[in-house]
Design an enzyme around this catalytic site. Sequence first.
Site, PDB file in Angstrom:
ATOM      1  N   LYS A  53     111.842   6.413 -10.763  1.00  6.04           N
ATOM      2  CA  LYS A  53     112.922   5.687 -10.419  1.00  6.04           C
ATOM      3  C   LYS A  53     113.388   4.806 -11.627  1.00  6.04           C
ATOM      4  O   LYS A  53     114.633   4.665 -12.047  1.00  6.04           O
ATOM      5  CB  LYS A  53     112.408   4.504  -9.465  1.00  6.04           C
ATOM      6  CG  LYS A  53     112.054   5.195  -8.147  1.00  6.04           C
ATOM      7  CD  LYS A  53     111.123   4.583  -7.046  1.00  6.04           C
ATOM      8  CE  LYS A  53     110.820   5.275  -5.906  1.00  6.04           C
ATOM      9  NZ  LYS A  53     110.290   4.556  -4.884  1.00  6.04           N
ATOM     10  N   GLN A  97     106.625  -0.591  -4.235  1.00  5.06           N
ATOM     11  CA  GLN A  97     106.187   0.873  -4.096  1.00  5.06           C
ATOM     12  C   GLN A  97     104.723   0.836  -2.911  1.00  5.06           C
ATOM     13  O   GLN A  97     103.926   0.197  -3.248  1.00  5.06           O
ATOM     14  CB  GLN A  97     105.978   1.438  -5.364  1.00  5.06           C
ATOM     15  CG  GLN A  97     105.168   2.704  -5.416  1.00  5.06           C
ATOM     16  CD  GLN A  97     106.474   3.761  -4.979  1.00  5.06           C
ATOM     17  OE1 GLN A  97     107.588   3.391  -5.153  1.00  5.06           O
ATOM     18  NE2 GLN A  97     106.323   4.842  -4.478  1.00  5.06           N
ATOM     19  N   ASP A 120     115.271  -0.311  -0.074  1.00  4.97           N
ATOM     20  CA  ASP A 120     114.330   0.829   0.686  1.00  4.97           C
ATOM     21  C   ASP A 120     114.647   0.944   2.260  1.00  4.97           C
ATOM     22  O   ASP A 120     114.129   1.563   2.882  1.00  4.97           O
ATOM     23  CB  ASP A 120     112.764   0.285   0.550  1.00  4.97           C
ATOM     24  CG  ASP A 120     111.931   1.212  -0.122  1.00  4.97           C
ATOM     25  OD1 ASP A 120     112.425   2.312  -0.282  1.00  4.97           O
ATOM     26  OD2 ASP A 120     110.879   0.682  -0.673  1.00  4.97           O
TER      27      ASP A 120
HETATM   28  N1  LIG Z   1     108.627   1.686  -1.453  1.00  6.40           N
HETATM   29  C1  LIG Z   1     108.593   3.168  -1.139  1.00  6.40           C
HETATM   30  N2  LIG Z   1     107.425   3.911  -1.287  1.00  6.40           N
HETATM   31  C2  LIG Z   1     107.372   5.230  -1.011  1.00  6.40           C
HETATM   32  C3  LIG Z   1     108.347   5.866  -0.745  1.00  6.40           C
HETATM   33  C4  LIG Z   1     109.608   5.047  -0.683  1.00  6.40           C
HETATM   34  O1  LIG Z   1     110.411   5.698  -0.390  1.00  6.40           O
HETATM   35  N3  LIG Z   1     109.544   3.723  -0.810  1.00  6.40           N
HETATM   36  N4  LIG Z   1     108.341   7.178  -0.769  1.00  6.40           N
HETATM   37  C5  LIG Z   1     107.026   8.013  -0.933  1.00  6.40           C
HETATM   38  C6  LIG Z   1     107.292   8.279  -2.454  1.00  6.40           C
HETATM   39  N5  LIG Z   1     108.635   8.499  -3.134  1.00  6.40           N
HETATM   40  C7  LIG Z   1     109.102   7.362  -3.413  1.00  6.40           C
HETATM   41  O2  LIG Z   1     108.777   6.382  -3.774  1.00  6.40           O
HETATM   42  C8  LIG Z   1     108.779   9.595  -3.781  1.00  6.40           C
HETATM   43  C9  LIG Z   1     108.007  10.960  -3.653  1.00  6.40           C
HETATM   44  C10 LIG Z   1     108.296  12.151  -4.333  1.00  6.40           C
HETATM   45  C11 LIG Z   1     109.243  12.075  -5.074  1.00  6.40           C
HETATM   46  C12 LIG Z   1     109.796  13.430  -6.135  1.00  6.40           C
HETATM   47  O3  LIG Z   1     110.680  13.145  -6.725  1.00  6.40           O
HETATM   48  N6  LIG Z   1     109.025  14.343  -5.944  1.00  6.40           N
HETATM   49  C13 LIG Z   1     108.952  15.803  -6.580  1.00  6.40           C
HETATM   50  C14 LIG Z   1     107.822  15.768  -7.432  1.00  6.40           C
HETATM   51  C15 LIG Z   1     107.115  14.638  -8.080  1.00  6.40           C
HETATM   52  C16 LIG Z   1     105.704  15.104  -8.880  1.00  6.40           C
HETATM   53  O4  LIG Z   1     105.531  15.825  -9.867  1.00  6.40           O
HETATM   54  O5  LIG Z   1     104.791  14.617  -8.040  1.00  6.40           O
HETATM   55  C17 LIG Z   1     109.512  16.553  -5.810  1.00  6.40           C
HETATM   56  O6  LIG Z   1     109.237  16.528  -4.658  1.00  6.40           O
HETATM   57  O7  LIG Z   1     110.302  17.391  -6.213  1.00  6.40           O
HETATM   58  C18 LIG Z   1     110.163  10.995  -5.176  1.00  6.40           C
HETATM   59  C19 LIG Z   1     109.603   9.716  -4.766  1.00  6.40           C
HETATM   60  C20 LIG Z   1     105.901   6.975  -0.686  1.00  6.40           C
HETATM   61  N7  LIG Z   1     106.059   5.403  -1.296  1.00  6.40           N
END
Ligand SMILES: Nc1nc2c(c(=O)[nH]1)N[C@@H](CN(C=O)c1ccc(C(=O)N[C@@H](CCC(=O)O)C(=O)O)cc1)CN2
Length: 283
Positions: A53, A97, A120
């Site tokens: 982010k 987060q 969010d």
């Molecule tokens: N306040 C928040 N907390 C959480 C959220 C949210 O939307 N708001 N969502 C999830 C986690 N999340 C964002 O925070 C999130 C999860 C995964 C990815 C992502 O880019 N994943 C990659 C792999 C990354 C890696 O190497 O692990 C992919 O899928 O290609 C981004 C954001 C829980 N918490």
Amino acid sequence: MTATIIDGKAIAEQVIEKVKHRVTKLQQQGITPGLTVVLVGEDAASQTYVGSKERTSKRLGMNSTVIQKPSSISEQELLEIIQELNAAPDVHGILVQLPLPKHIDENKVLQSIDPQKDVDGFHPLNVGKLLLDQQGFIPCTPFGIIQLLDYAGISIEGKHAVIVGRSNIVGKPMGQLLLNRHATVTYTHSRTPNLKDFTTQADILIVATGQPSMITGEHIKPGAAVIDVGIHRDSDGRLSGDVAFDSAKDVAGAITPVPGGVGPMTIAMLMENTCLSAERQAE
Ligand SMILES: Nc1nc2c(c(=O)[nH]1)N[C@@H](CN(C=O)c1ccc(C(=O)N[C@@H](CCC(=O)O)C(=O)O)cc1)CN2
């Protein structure tokens, strides 16, 4: 039949490119969108997501701040940090987060964020606005999934969408968004008996269970669009989703991979929401 792979990374880049133009426009008016992420504790996955982010918002020319606090922080201290951010005019977006440590009441914290800075979309006011199909903030993951479907040319209106999972972050808002786009929506969850009877009826199947490889080819209607929200890391660091990709891809018409599907869209839509917040506050 082998499914079309929906490339979330490429689609996220297209969304980000559009946001970049809007950020430039704001900067020409003397406004720099500002995003502050509050990270509590040392959870490795959360650190990865917050890092992503921060990097993306900086790449877009936004003001990006991460406030990192130990898991020993009290609920009161966290609430005070949020009050300060609510009052800061240069902060357009506030994100706490998740997950938070057990001693902190997540709902209380999310409700303390100014709804106009709640990028969010988790504040009850924004949840209510989504329900009423009014302008607020849409939670980033379901918002990103709608974009994925649109960019991939998968129509929503009149389709039967089945959601597996009913979390506040993904499942519940996802169903509402699809309903707002005139899909017929069925929610299923861990206590749904005969899950397969529902999933095999889905034209659009959204899987957000938190259970690795729970959905296989047998759960999927031939030709359906399958969106995998899960992320699991094995002991070798390999990532996989809630859908058993290899068996699902031979039945589905289109499918998101993990990694490179929904995850990058969550980040892209956070950029979109932060930019939108700055635009609204500039009006
Ligand atoms: N306040 C928040 N907390 C959480 C959220 C949210 O939307 N708001 N969502 C999830 C986690 N999340 C964002 O925070 C999130 C999860 C995964 C990815 C992502 O880019 N994943 C990659 C792999 C990354 C890696 O190497 O692990 C992919 O899928 O290609 C981004 C954001 C829980 N918490």
